[in-house]
Scaffold this active site. Sequence first.
Site, PDB file in Angstrom:
ATOM      1  N   TYR A 193     -60.623 -22.195  -5.464  1.00 41.41           N
ATOM      2  CA  TYR A 193     -59.977 -22.923  -4.362  1.00 41.41           C
ATOM      3  C   TYR A 193     -59.395 -24.247  -4.859  1.00 41.41           C
ATOM      4  O   TYR A 193     -58.233 -24.581  -4.569  1.00 41.41           O
ATOM      5  CB  TYR A 193     -61.004 -23.169  -3.258  1.00 41.41           C
ATOM      6  CG  TYR A 193     -60.441 -23.853  -2.027  1.00 41.41           C
ATOM      7  CD1 TYR A 193     -59.751 -23.131  -1.061  1.00 41.41           C
ATOM      8  CD2 TYR A 193     -60.605 -25.225  -1.821  1.00 41.41           C
ATOM      9  CE1 TYR A 193     -59.242 -23.750   0.078  1.00 41.41           C
ATOM     10  CE2 TYR A 193     -60.100 -25.851  -0.695  1.00 41.41           C
ATOM     11  CZ  TYR A 193     -59.422 -25.107   0.249  1.00 41.41           C
ATOM     12  OH  TYR A 193     -58.916 -25.730   1.368  1.00 41.41           O
ATOM     13  N   SER A 201     -55.235 -29.747   0.124  1.00 43.41           N
ATOM     14  CA  SER A 201     -56.611 -30.146   0.454  1.00 43.41           C
ATOM     15  C   SER A 201     -56.993 -31.306  -0.462  1.00 43.41           C
ATOM     16  O   SER A 201     -56.435 -31.452  -1.555  1.00 43.41           O
ATOM     17  CB  SER A 201     -57.571 -28.977   0.186  1.00 43.41           C
ATOM     18  OG  SER A 201     -58.923 -29.414   0.169  1.00 43.41           O
TER      19      SER A 201
HETATM   20  N1  LIG Z   1     -60.485 -26.948   7.921  1.00 41.83           N
HETATM   21  C1  LIG Z   1     -60.553 -27.814   6.922  1.00 41.83           C
HETATM   22  O1  LIG Z   1     -61.460 -28.643   6.869  1.00 41.83           O
HETATM   23  C2  LIG Z   1     -59.512 -27.812   5.826  1.00 41.83           C
HETATM   24  C3  LIG Z   1     -59.540 -28.852   4.887  1.00 41.83           C
HETATM   25  C4  LIG Z   1     -58.585 -28.890   3.873  1.00 41.83           C
HETATM   26  C5  LIG Z   1     -57.614 -27.913   3.817  1.00 41.83           C
HETATM   27  N2  LIG Z   1     -57.597 -26.906   4.736  1.00 41.83           N
HETATM   28  C6  LIG Z   1     -56.544 -25.911   4.609  1.00 41.83           C
HETATM   29  O2  LIG Z   1     -55.918 -25.744   5.864  1.00 41.83           O
HETATM   30  C7  LIG Z   1     -55.445 -24.415   5.976  1.00 41.83           C
HETATM   31  C8  LIG Z   1     -55.977 -23.797   7.268  1.00 41.83           C
HETATM   32  O3  LIG Z   1     -57.388 -23.798   7.203  1.00 41.83           O
HETATM   33  P1  LIG Z   1     -58.332 -23.486   8.461  1.00 41.83           P
HETATM   34  O4  LIG Z   1     -59.532 -24.333   8.317  1.00 41.83           O
HETATM   35  O5  LIG Z   1     -57.552 -23.539   9.712  1.00 41.83           O
HETATM   36  O6  LIG Z   1     -58.761 -21.978   8.105  1.00 41.83           O
HETATM   37  P2  LIG Z   1     -58.948 -20.693   9.046  1.00 41.83           P
HETATM   38  O7  LIG Z   1     -59.387 -21.100  10.405  1.00 41.83           O
HETATM   39  O8  LIG Z   1     -59.777 -19.747   8.265  1.00 41.83           O
HETATM   40  O9  LIG Z   1     -57.467 -20.132   9.178  1.00 41.83           O
HETATM   41  C9  LIG Z   1     -56.798 -19.572   8.089  1.00 41.83           C
HETATM   42  C10 LIG Z   1     -55.540 -18.889   8.575  1.00 41.83           C
HETATM   43  O10 LIG Z   1     -54.869 -18.336   7.441  1.00 41.83           O
HETATM   44  C11 LIG Z   1     -54.540 -16.990   7.726  1.00 41.83           C
HETATM   45  N3  LIG Z   1     -54.513 -16.204   6.492  1.00 41.83           N
HETATM   46  C12 LIG Z   1     -55.494 -16.033   5.575  1.00 41.83           C
HETATM   47  N4  LIG Z   1     -55.088 -15.209   4.600  1.00 41.83           N
HETATM   48  C13 LIG Z   1     -53.808 -14.842   4.909  1.00 41.83           C
HETATM   49  C14 LIG Z   1     -52.861 -13.990   4.310  1.00 41.83           C
HETATM   50  N5  LIG Z   1     -53.129 -13.328   3.165  1.00 41.83           N
HETATM   51  N6  LIG Z   1     -51.661 -13.846   4.892  1.00 41.83           N
HETATM   52  C15 LIG Z   1     -51.367 -14.496   6.047  1.00 41.83           C
HETATM   53  N7  LIG Z   1     -52.227 -15.321   6.677  1.00 41.83           N
HETATM   54  C16 LIG Z   1     -53.445 -15.474   6.105  1.00 41.83           C
HETATM   55  C17 LIG Z   1     -55.597 -16.508   8.706  1.00 41.83           C
HETATM   56  O11 LIG Z   1     -55.090 -15.492   9.548  1.00 41.83           O
HETATM   57  P3  LIG Z   1     -55.337 -13.907   9.382  1.00 41.83           P
HETATM   58  O12 LIG Z   1     -56.785 -13.709   9.023  1.00 41.83           O
HETATM   59  O13 LIG Z   1     -54.973 -13.380  10.745  1.00 41.83           O
HETATM   60  O14 LIG Z   1     -54.384 -13.451   8.340  1.00 41.83           O
HETATM   61  C18 LIG Z   1     -55.809 -17.763   9.555  1.00 41.83           C
HETATM   62  O15 LIG Z   1     -54.846 -17.826  10.583  1.00 41.83           O
HETATM   63  C19 LIG Z   1     -55.889 -23.680   4.706  1.00 41.83           C
HETATM   64  O16 LIG Z   1     -54.841 -23.672   3.757  1.00 41.83           O
HETATM   65  C20 LIG Z   1     -57.039 -24.537   4.220  1.00 41.83           C
HETATM   66  O17 LIG Z   1     -57.242 -24.413   2.822  1.00 41.83           O
HETATM   67  C21 LIG Z   1     -58.522 -26.832   5.737  1.00 41.83           C
END
Ligand SMILES: NC(=O)c1ccc[n+]([C@@H]2O[C@H](COP(=O)([O-])OP(=O)(O)OC[C@H]3O[C@@H](n4cnc5c(N)ncnc54)[C@H](OP(=O)(O)O)[C@@H]3O)[C@@H](O)[C@H]2O)c1
Length: 250
Positions: A154, A141
């Site tokens: 985070y 990130s």
């Molecule tokens: N969206 C943004 O703006 C953004 C920006 C920078 C970085 N990111 C990074 O991108 C990645 C995805 O983010 P997102 O926005 O798509 O978030 P999200 O929609 O909340 O999705 C997170 C995913 O991670 C899984 N997860 C969480 N804890 C887990 C665990 N202990 N074991 C296995 N799976 C787990 C969740 O599935 P379950 O609940 O089914 O386990 C879900 O599929 C993250 O690493 C986040 O930090 C996102």
Amino acid sequence: MMQFDDLNGKAALVTGASGGLGQHFAELLASHGVAVTLAARRREALEEACARIAAAGGTARAIQMDVSDGGSVAAALSGANFDILVNNAGISGASRALDLEEAEWDRVLDTNLKGVFVVAQAVARGMKASGRGGAIVNIASILGHRVAGNLSAYAASKAGVIQLTKALALEWAREGIRVNALCPGYIETDINRDFFASAAGLDLIKRIPQRRLGRPQELDGALLLLASAAGSYITGSSIEVDGGHLVSSL
Ligand SMILES: NC(=O)c1ccc[n+]([C@@H]2O[C@H](COP(=O)([O-])OP(=O)(O)OC[C@H]3O[C@@H](n4cnc5c(N)ncnc54)[C@H](OP(=O)(O)O)[C@@H]3O)[C@@H](O)[C@H]2O)c1
């Protein structure tokens, strides 16, 4: 010639693929002929995502796995044989540092940093055993580079992912394994859409030089570059895709 055509016939594991960006990355790779394995804790959401990929002509299967639990990862990934890993599972959590509880710190670090390591290690062992090597893309990130309020755990976890990426790239280059990080800025997904429509969210968007959020598809070029032979000499790098957010004026 189809771009990134070396991906066709490869096998990939995408963690955190039950929703958000992980599901998007799984669909993207599947559309390039990659057989994808979708991992997360919510089995039903994974099965639904796999069905959508299959309906679009792709190959997908689901494995239930909690990345914060080394035992769960070992059980799910014993004998893993993947060419590509997208280490995407992550959680944010938001607490002021003075109020942040040890359990919350552990939850964020265990998922975002230890989880990235244990999954990378299990998959890299398989990549080494196959003799084919592979490509690992860790989703970090822009908060691995800079900070924002109430996100100390985070930000620390994502900075750790960037440094871990470099350390693994150094050790595993000899095995033909490339390890890179992708650092998204603020990308609009179902989870954060309501926040970004609020006054605080709109205020935040004003601080992004491009004055808008990113779309998941705007990560595709960087993801495909790092996962495919197009990035064959790229390892230990991190690519920021953030509309210029990291270069916003101080
Ligand atoms: N969206 C943004 O703006 C953004 C920006 C920078 C970085 N990111 C990074 O991108 C990645 C995805 O983010 P997102 O926005 O798509 O978030 P999200 O929609 O909340 O999705 C997170 C995913 O991670 C899984 N997860 C969480 N804890 C887990 C665990 N202990 N074991 C296995 N799976 C787990 C969740 O599935 P379950 O609940 O089914 O386990 C879900 O599929 C993250 O690493 C986040 O930090 C996102």
